[in-house]
Design an enzyme around this catalytic site. Structure first.
Site, PDB file in Angstrom:
ATOM      1  N   PRO A 190       0.821  -1.219   0.000  1.00 37.73           N
ATOM      2  CA  PRO A 190       0.000   0.000   0.000  1.00 37.73           C
ATOM      3  C   PRO A 190       0.855   1.269   0.000  1.00 37.73           C
ATOM      4  CG  PRO A 190      -0.482  -1.405   1.911  1.00 37.73           C
ATOM      5  CD  PRO A 190       0.721  -1.967   1.246  1.00 37.73           C
ATOM      6  N   GLU A 191       0.551   2.196  -0.901  1.00 39.53           N
ATOM      7  CA  GLU A 191       1.217   3.498  -0.936  1.00 39.53           C
ATOM      8  C   GLU A 191       0.178   4.544  -0.488  1.00 39.53           C
ATOM      9  OE1 GLU A 191       3.297   3.949  -4.729  1.00 39.53           O
ATOM     10  OE2 GLU A 191       3.708   1.809  -4.798  1.00 39.53           O
ATOM     11  N   LYS A 216       2.525   7.099   4.044  1.00 38.98           N
ATOM     12  CA  LYS A 216       1.969   5.759   4.274  1.00 38.98           C
ATOM     13  C   LYS A 216       1.618   5.539   5.740  1.00 38.98           C
ATOM     14  CE  LYS A 216       5.191   4.174   0.725  1.00 38.98           C
ATOM     15  NZ  LYS A 216       6.352   3.326   0.468  1.00 38.98           N
ATOM     16  N   ARG A 265       2.910 -10.979   6.689  1.00 38.98           N
ATOM     17  CA  ARG A 265       4.377 -10.940   6.634  1.00 38.98           C
ATOM     18  C   ARG A 265       4.994 -10.065   7.723  1.00 38.98           C
ATOM     19  NH1 ARG A 265       6.693 -10.911   0.712  1.00 38.98           N
ATOM     20  NH2 ARG A 265       8.526 -11.420   1.943  1.00 38.98           N
ATOM     21  N   ARG A 298      14.903  -2.379  -6.447  1.00 36.05           N
ATOM     22  CA  ARG A 298      13.468  -2.331  -6.731  1.00 36.05           C
ATOM     23  C   ARG A 298      13.268  -2.323  -8.244  1.00 36.05           C
ATOM     24  NH1 ARG A 298      10.588  -0.029  -2.524  1.00 36.05           N
ATOM     25  NH2 ARG A 298       8.820  -1.035  -3.535  1.00 36.05           N
TER      26      ARG A 298
END
Ligand code: ZN
Length: 276
Positions: A2-3, A58, A111, A263
């Protein structure tokens, strides 16, 4: 992961179910906080009333009536849902905040790269917010100019700078790739190589792609779901992210992917050719 737009979607979903609710009880999993003392700190929330929810980048926070704040970072797989207390518990539920409506706020994270922390002064909350740069949903022109000056001093690649939460907050891998495409900037360009005008158009692109994503309730690429457990609608609207080898929606050239600072970056080699 999620951003900013995904966290904001969740905030808007759950806020009406939380504000003005009194906290009846709390439960924190020993997996999240092995120390009993740490878990017991959350008991100080009991009897307090939720007054507002907020977000910057975030980071999402929940304010209570008496200067107790829950700070929530969703990390990679974190989710926040408001469910009835009798609804079955999902695996990896780590926090349950029971409300006097009969609902409870649940934090689920398989996680566990995310976190839920309790702070007891506004100063501590502000400290966390001030570590971050301005948020594209709320920045002003003065802040944008400061960001541009900072970027122009950096030898790092522009893609990497966009991911730096201390420069601007809430942009992750999805919207960094998307904004660079919209602004037609090659992702490996260094901050020092970009003009102020070009960077202003990039910051506008960042804001545009994030607002569009919020409008479409976020991008469900991996595990993201909104406050109701539903996927967002934005994935099919992306220009380049996760579209490797698919045709560019503008010029038809195959979208490419490369690794920058560990990334993945997605870009169109034609639309994002060297232009300053
Ligand atoms: Zn293209």
């Amino acid at each position: 992961m999620p951003e900013g737009p995904e966290v904001e979607t969740i905030r808007l979903d759950i806020e009406p179910l939380l504000v003005e609710q009194k906290i009846k009880s709390t439960w924190i999993s020993p997996v999240l906080y092995p120390a009993t003392q740490k878990r017991n700190q959350f008991k100080t929330l009991e009897g307090k009333t939720i007054s507002a929810l907020g977000r910057h980048g975030k980071l999402l926070w929940i304010n209570t009536s008496e200067e107790h704040y829950l700070l929530v970072r969703l990390g990679m797989t974190g989710r926040l849902h408001v469910q009835h207390r009798d609804d079955s518990l999902e695996k990896h539920t780590h926090v349950r905040i029971q409300l006097n409506s009969g609902n409870e706020l649940r934090y689920i994270d398989s996680r566990r790269f995310g976190s839920v922390t309790l702070v007891q002064t506004e100063a501590e909350k502000l400290f966390e917010i001030q570590k971050m740069g301005p948020d594209p949903f709320s920045w002003d022109i003065k802040q944008k100019k400061e960001i541009i000056k900072r970027i122009q001093k950096s030898e790092r690649s522009i893609k990497t700078i966009l991911l730096d939460q201390s420069v601007l907050a809430g942009v992750g891998n999805i919207y960094a790739s998307e904004a660079l495409f919209v602004a037609k900037i090659a992702p490996e360009k260094k901050g020092t190589e970009l003009s102020a005008q070009k960077l202003l158009s990039l910051l506008d692109a960042v804001q545009d792609v994030m607002k569009l994503a919020l409008h479409h309730r976020g991008t469900s690429f991996m595990s993201y779901v909104d406050g109701w457990g539903k996927k967002g609608d934005n994935l099919s609207r992306l220009w380049v992210f996760a579209r490797t080898e698919q045709p560019c929606k503008i010029c038809g050239t195959a979208i490419e992917q490369k690794v920058q600072a560990n990334r993945s970056t997605f870009y169109c080699p034609k639309c994002q050719k060297d232009r300053r």
